[in-house]
Write a protein that holds these residues in place. Structure first.
Motif, mmCIF file in Angstrom:
data_model
loop_
_atom_site.group_PDB
_atom_site.id
_atom_site.type_symbol
_atom_site.label_atom_id
_atom_site.label_comp_id
_atom_site.label_asym_id
_atom_site.label_seq_id
_atom_site.Cartn_x
_atom_site.Cartn_y
_atom_site.Cartn_z
ATOM 1 N N ASN A 5 112.196 37.996 24.202
ATOM 2 C CA ASN A 5 111.465 36.924 24.871
ATOM 3 C C ASN A 5 110.148 36.624 24.161
ATOM 4 O OD1 ASN A 5 113.494 36.795 26.748
ATOM 5 N ND2 ASN A 5 112.429 38.015 28.283
ATOM 6 N N LYS A 8 110.743 34.807 20.869
ATOM 7 C CA LYS A 8 111.144 33.410 21.072
ATOM 8 C C LYS A 8 109.996 32.558 21.613
ATOM 9 C CE LYS A 8 116.019 34.402 22.076
ATOM 10 N NZ LYS A 8 117.073 34.365 23.119
ATOM 11 N N GLU A 10 108.848 32.697 24.635
ATOM 12 C CA GLU A 10 109.143 32.320 26.010
ATOM 13 C C GLU A 10 108.011 32.758 26.938
ATOM 14 O OE1 GLU A 10 112.954 33.843 27.041
ATOM 15 O OE2 GLU A 10 114.032 32.509 25.681
ATOM 16 N N GLU A 46 115.194 28.333 36.416
ATOM 17 C CA GLU A 46 115.976 28.073 35.208
ATOM 18 C C GLU A 46 117.437 28.447 35.432
ATOM 19 O OE1 GLU A 46 115.047 26.733 32.292
ATOM 20 O OE2 GLU A 46 113.052 26.343 33.125
#
Length: 236
Positions: A5, A8, A10, A46
């Protein structure tokens, strides 16, 4: 998963309806609860599933395993989240917030009973506020500052106070084996000793492992070198 995470780029969102939330269903909401709720809500929006282990959650909110378990239990009982145990210490956590039960920093409902008098009390200051099991902001309530066992191998009352152990009306413990398991596992984790299963810890627990005044009347209290009667000592 956390490293992936991070790599990335995120992120999770903490919205103002959580940032300004000070009470939910009669329970004070602290910063640790807001972190957990933000994770659960971000995943839920999400359409993803939020899975997390107690140790990982604890590291994120700055608490050890047992206070983290107690905090999650408190949130679940208040109706903030729903937990579904998956494998080991990992759980699926889903948000279950009801807007009608939320109290925010600028709500009149935040006022305490003390405000019925002429004196106005700040919402951030509650006189004679009792210390709860999940609070760890004071030295005596921080697991890092307490001993799990005394010199005789008995679980300390300071540690027991921080657990979610069930008790009878007179304050005695319903299951001393449960308390021993929590303390011994915590001690092993602190000492870097490989952690065993819950069943193994509870299987070696004896009534003398907890303070005698916390045992229900009629519980056998063998001395250290006495061979215990497992059936007689097991309390549920």
């Amino acid at each position: 998963m956390s490293k992936q995470n991070r790599d990335k780029g995120e992120f999770i969102k903490i919205e103002y309806n959580l940032l300004d939330l000070v009470e939910y269903n009669g329970v004070e909401v602290d910063a640790a609860m807001k972190v957990i709720l933000s994770l659960a809500i971000s995943y839920d929006r999400e359409t993803k599933t939020y899975y997390e282990s107690v140790p990982t959650i604890g590291k994120r909110i700055g608490r050890s395993d047992n206070p983290t378990r107690a905090l999650l239990k408190k949130m679940e009982e208040a109706g903030m989240i729903r937990r579904e145990t998956q494998t080991g210490s990992t759980s699926k956590i889903s948000p279950t917030l009801d807007a009608s039960l939320m109290v925010f920093i600028d709500d009149e409902a935040v006022k305490t009973p003390a405000q019925t008098s002429a004196e106005v009390v700040s919402p951030d200051v509650v006189p004679n506020k009792p210390v709860t099991e999940t609070e760890s902001d004071t030295p005596e309530n921080n697991p890092a500052n307490i001993e799990f066992f005394d010199s005789n191998g008995v679980v300390t009352e300071a540690f027991i106070k921080l657990t979610d152990a069930n008790r009878y009306g007179d304050g005695t413990l319903k299951n001393f084996r449960y308390v021993y398991w929590l303390a011994r596992q915590a001690q092993d984790e602190r000492d870097g000793v490989p952690v065993r299963t819950k069943e193994q810890y509870m299987g070696e627990a004896q009534s003398w492992h907890v303070p005698p005044h916390l045992l229900p009347k009629g519980t056998s209290e063998p001395v250290h070198d006495e061979e215990p009667n497992e059936d007689a000592n097991f309390l549920t």
